[in-house]
Write a protein that holds these residues in place. Sequence first.
Motif, PDB file in Angstrom:
ATOM      1  N   SER A  49      27.279  11.094  24.641  1.00  0.00           N
ATOM      2  CA  SER A  49      28.493  11.539  23.941  1.00  0.00           C
ATOM      3  C   SER A  49      28.940  10.461  22.971  1.00  0.00           C
ATOM      4  CB  SER A  49      29.603  11.804  24.951  1.00  0.00           C
ATOM      5  OG  SER A  49      30.034  10.572  25.530  1.00  0.00           O
ATOM      6  N   GLY A  50      30.010  10.795  22.201  1.00  0.00           N
ATOM      7  CA  GLY A  50      30.636   9.782  21.371  1.00  0.00           C
ATOM      8  C   GLY A  50      31.332   8.736  22.231  1.00  0.00           C
ATOM      9  N   LYS A  51      31.735   7.630  21.595  1.00  0.00           N
ATOM     10  CA  LYS A  51      32.349   6.517  22.328  1.00  0.00           C
ATOM     11  C   LYS A  51      33.673   6.927  22.948  1.00  0.00           C
ATOM     12  CE  LYS A  51      33.724   1.682  21.805  1.00  0.00           C
ATOM     13  NZ  LYS A  51      33.851   0.534  20.842  1.00  0.00           N
ATOM     14  N   HIS A  52      34.513   7.648  22.208  1.00  0.00           N
ATOM     15  CA  HIS A  52      35.799   8.128  22.713  1.00  0.00           C
ATOM     16  C   HIS A  52      35.583   9.549  23.252  1.00  0.00           C
ATOM     17  CE1 HIS A  52      38.125   4.754  21.079  1.00  0.00           C
ATOM     18  NE2 HIS A  52      37.282   4.814  20.051  1.00  0.00           N
ATOM     19  N   ILE A  53      35.491   9.663  24.556  1.00  0.00           N
ATOM     20  CA  ILE A  53      35.080  10.937  25.152  1.00  0.00           C
ATOM     21  C   ILE A  53      36.247  11.878  25.402  1.00  0.00           C
ATOM     22  CG2 ILE A  53      35.160  10.052  27.523  1.00  0.00           C
ATOM     23  CD1 ILE A  53      32.697  12.651  26.064  1.00  0.00           C
TER      24      ILE A  53
ATOM     25  N   ARG B  23      33.459   6.553  26.850  1.00  0.00           N
ATOM     26  CA  ARG B  23      32.147   6.908  27.370  1.00  0.00           C
ATOM     27  C   ARG B  23      31.745   5.930  28.486  1.00  0.00           C
ATOM     28  NH1 ARG B  23      28.514   6.456  22.745  1.00  0.00           N
ATOM     29  NH2 ARG B  23      28.557   4.230  23.203  1.00  0.00           N
ATOM     30  N   GLY B  24      31.279   6.471  29.610  1.00  0.00           N
ATOM     31  CA  GLY B  24      30.840   5.635  30.730  1.00  0.00           C
ATOM     32  C   GLY B  24      31.912   5.352  31.758  1.00  0.00           C
ATOM     33  N   ASP B  25      33.193   5.718  31.476  1.00  0.00           N
ATOM     34  CA  ASP B  25      34.238   5.581  32.495  1.00  0.00           C
ATOM     35  C   ASP B  25      33.886   6.450  33.714  1.00  0.00           C
ATOM     36  OD1 ASP B  25      35.844   3.801  31.181  1.00  0.00           O
ATOM     37  OD2 ASP B  25      37.276   5.287  30.451  1.00  0.00           O
ATOM     38  N   LYS B  26      34.090   5.904  34.889  1.00  0.00           N
ATOM     39  CA  LYS B  26      33.921   6.681  36.117  1.00  0.00           C
ATOM     40  C   LYS B  26      35.249   6.625  36.866  1.00  0.00           C
ATOM     41  CE  LYS B  26      28.964   5.893  36.264  1.00  0.00           C
ATOM     42  NZ  LYS B  26      27.796   5.288  36.963  1.00  0.00           N
ATOM     43  N   ILE B  27      36.003   7.710  36.716  1.00  0.00           N
ATOM     44  CA  ILE B  27      37.405   7.735  37.148  1.00  0.00           C
ATOM     45  C   ILE B  27      37.527   8.513  38.446  1.00  0.00           C
ATOM     46  CG2 ILE B  27      39.762   8.357  36.494  1.00  0.00           C
ATOM     47  CD1 ILE B  27      38.765   8.332  33.555  1.00  0.00           C
TER      48      ILE B  27
ATOM     49  N   GLY C  14      35.710  14.459  23.042  1.00  0.00           N
ATOM     50  CA  GLY C  14      35.077  13.713  21.962  1.00  0.00           C
ATOM     51  C   GLY C  14      33.814  14.362  21.427  1.00  0.00           C
ATOM     52  N   HIS C  15      33.226  13.696  20.450  1.00  0.00           N
ATOM     53  CA  HIS C  15      32.040  14.199  19.760  1.00  0.00           C
ATOM     54  C   HIS C  15      30.876  14.393  20.733  1.00  0.00           C
ATOM     55  CE1 HIS C  15      28.932  14.679  16.761  1.00  0.00           C
ATOM     56  NE2 HIS C  15      28.262  13.638  17.255  1.00  0.00           N
ATOM     57  N   ALA C  16      30.244  15.546  20.655  1.00  0.00           N
ATOM     58  CA  ALA C  16      29.028  15.877  21.423  1.00  0.00           C
ATOM     59  C   ALA C  16      29.264  15.891  22.930  1.00  0.00           C
ATOM     60  CB  ALA C  16      27.899  14.913  21.077  1.00  0.00           C
ATOM     61  N   ALA C  17      30.513  16.095  23.350  1.00  0.00           N
ATOM     62  CA  ALA C  17      30.778  16.158  24.794  1.00  0.00           C
ATOM     63  C   ALA C  17      30.134  17.407  25.401  1.00  0.00           C
ATOM     64  CB  ALA C  17      32.280  16.174  25.051  1.00  0.00           C
TER      65      ALA C  17
ATOM     66  N   THR D 122      29.935   9.900  31.687  1.00  0.00           N
ATOM     67  CA  THR D 122      31.321   9.769  32.126  1.00  0.00           C
ATOM     68  C   THR D 122      31.550  10.649  33.352  1.00  0.00           C
ATOM     69  OG1 THR D 122      31.953   9.443  29.819  1.00  0.00           O
ATOM     70  CG2 THR D 122      33.733   9.970  31.373  1.00  0.00           C
ATOM     71  N   VAL D 123      32.362  10.145  34.296  1.00  0.00           N
ATOM     72  CA  VAL D 123      32.613  10.888  35.538  1.00  0.00           C
ATOM     73  C   VAL D 123      34.113  10.982  35.794  1.00  0.00           C
ATOM     74  CG1 VAL D 123      32.249  10.964  38.047  1.00  0.00           C
ATOM     75  CG2 VAL D 123      30.431  10.096  36.554  1.00  0.00           C
ATOM     76  N   LEU D 124      34.572  12.197  36.113  1.00  0.00           N
ATOM     77  CA  LEU D 124      35.915  12.415  36.665  1.00  0.00           C
ATOM     78  C   LEU D 124      35.698  12.980  38.062  1.00  0.00           C
ATOM     79  CD1 LEU D 124      37.623  14.066  33.565  1.00  0.00           C
ATOM     80  CD2 LEU D 124      38.112  11.803  34.477  1.00  0.00           C
ATOM     81  N   LEU D 125      36.187  12.271  39.091  1.00  0.00           N
ATOM     82  CA  LEU D 125      35.801  12.566  40.465  1.00  0.00           C
ATOM     83  C   LEU D 125      37.012  12.656  41.385  1.00  0.00           C
ATOM     84  CD1 LEU D 125      33.629  12.652  42.805  1.00  0.00           C
ATOM     85  CD2 LEU D 125      33.747  10.142  42.793  1.00  0.00           C
ATOM     86  N   VAL D 126      37.178  13.810  42.033  1.00  0.00           N
ATOM     87  CA  VAL D 126      38.141  13.945  43.125  1.00  0.00           C
ATOM     88  C   VAL D 126      37.360  13.935  44.427  1.00  0.00           C
ATOM     89  CG1 VAL D 126      39.822  15.443  44.271  1.00  0.00           C
ATOM     90  CG2 VAL D 126      39.823  15.258  41.781  1.00  0.00           C
ATOM     91  N   THR D 127      37.665  12.995  45.303  1.00  0.00           N
ATOM     92  CA  THR D 127      36.993  12.924  46.600  1.00  0.00           C
ATOM     93  C   THR D 127      37.865  12.130  47.571  1.00  0.00           C
ATOM     94  OG1 THR D 127      34.968  12.256  47.770  1.00  0.00           O
ATOM     95  CG2 THR D 127      35.721  10.819  46.011  1.00  0.00           C
ATOM     96  N   HIS D 128      37.686  12.411  48.865  1.00  0.00           N
ATOM     97  CA  HIS D 128      38.331  11.624  49.913  1.00  0.00           C
ATOM     98  C   HIS D 128      37.310  10.761  50.640  1.00  0.00           C
ATOM     99  CE1 HIS D 128      41.449  15.067  49.873  1.00  0.00           C
ATOM    100  NE2 HIS D 128      41.844  14.088  49.092  1.00  0.00           N
TER     101      HIS D 128
END
Length: 545
Positions: free
Chosen positions: A312-316, A346-350, A389-392, A496-502
């Motif tokens: 993806s682009g840098k700003h996702i 890009r690359g954030d794992k939240i 962002g671009h190419a997401a 990039t990851v957006l993660l809900v988990t316990h």
Amino acid sequence: MISVSNVTMRYGAKLLFEDVSVAFTTGRRYGLTGPNGSGKSTFMKVLTGEIDPQKGDIVRPRKLGVLSQDQFAFDAYRVIDTVIMGNKPLWAALEEREHIYAKHEMTDADGSRLGELEGIVGEEDGYEAEANAAILLQGLDIPDALHDRKMSEIQGGQKVRVLLAQALFGEPQALLLDEPTNYLDLDSILWLQDFLVRYNGTLITISHDRHFLNSICTHIADIDYETIILYNGGYDDMVEQKTAIRSRVESQNEQREKKIAQLNDFIARFSGGTRSSQVTSRKKEVDRLAVTELARSNIQRPYIRFEQARPSGKHILEIEDVSKAYTQQDGPPLQVIENFSASCMRGDKIALVGRNGQGKSTLLKALLANAPGVDESDVSIDSGTVKWGHAAQIGYFAQDFMSSIQMGSTVNDWLHQFDENATKEDIRGILGQMLFRGEEGMKMTDALSGGESARLLFCKLMLQKPNVLVLDEPSNHLDLEAINALNLALQKYEGTVLLVTHDLDLIDEVATRIWHFDGGPSAFRIEDFKGPYAEYQLQMASAAK
């Protein structure tokens, strides 16, 4: 103590375990492990007495705390009473006492019986029962306002926590807990860990939460090789010991096979000659060196690898003043997300963390409202803007993922629609990685279990190769081997990851950033911490001093 002698169980033609004899000692905490289908829940039902062993005997203590799997069995009772029912002698005495007091006239026999019942109530701490039950409920995040409500009036996740409080109530001599962390948020899991570590009786628990098992267990009872083997320590200790034992036996077998080959060569060359005594001696040596037979393990390890078709682009992701209310069945809309803004690279794992009901899944769905390639029906925002962002390219794993799979299709056909250029070999290879072997690719989607459905969705994500993964409770329904595979895959993933988990191990080992949800239901807020969970905990500990 719980004692098991010569117990055998089969499921249809499949042998689960045979002639198992094991003692679960007071003061020790056992994790019952093994892959899905190995017989963990069956063995637990044998221990509780819910089903009888096909062969063998069980000795149990008088007071047994069991986590009920039937969420609807207590719908007619108050929440506080459901907890107290965990102490069966006390509850029976309270009910009988109430029945006698309800009579218009009491006989002398009734008066005598009341005295006996009051004695039972006293012995079982019945006069403090409601207060003690309330403490358990509060620890499991069931607010006081719900304690007098009927079980039928509370949500499914809350029911599970009430049933867990029921199992813990009354100081049972042994606790048998099947998946106690299911539907618990992280704070409740940590409270439960602390409670169980201080528990003095015999604990046996099934869990797919590696951190939970490592935190509480003094021993692991592992179902494999059609038997149950005890190991000292937590889950990671068991894996290390089990691997070392098998490696040692395999190495010994390799050395023996070489020696046996040399001896057999000597026997073949000189059996018809003058060295008969030496040949006889070497035949005896071959018998003595017989290779140890290694039973086949029933553990199956999936292989997950998330790739990107293109980065993806840098700003996702840009989030500006996003608000979202949650529609309640019996009340006005509840404002869950209010004016939330954030920027993701890009690359954030939240990791989105916080207690249940704080809005984690609601925010994920809000962010997906205009996400490219996402056509889920229940994603939307009330106000604000979300710019991808671009190419997401988004890959989404929903918490209620069963509805994401079309019924009436084969596994092969359902998966193939997400990449029509994929060959049969491509599809078969990905399915094989997730343990759909041979003819299982022709299995109908209607017949899939929860674990199989989850694995099929990971096949879809691997086939699509998105550069953003949005995962809402992805470890639900997975066994430990699959969760470990997911953990490693997310660590290696470059998107990039957006993660809900316990699952604390997933949070601790994958996340590079934390969104902490707090303050509900009156003052929802989200704290954005740029750093791993361990650093966030240190900050929280420092702020609390």
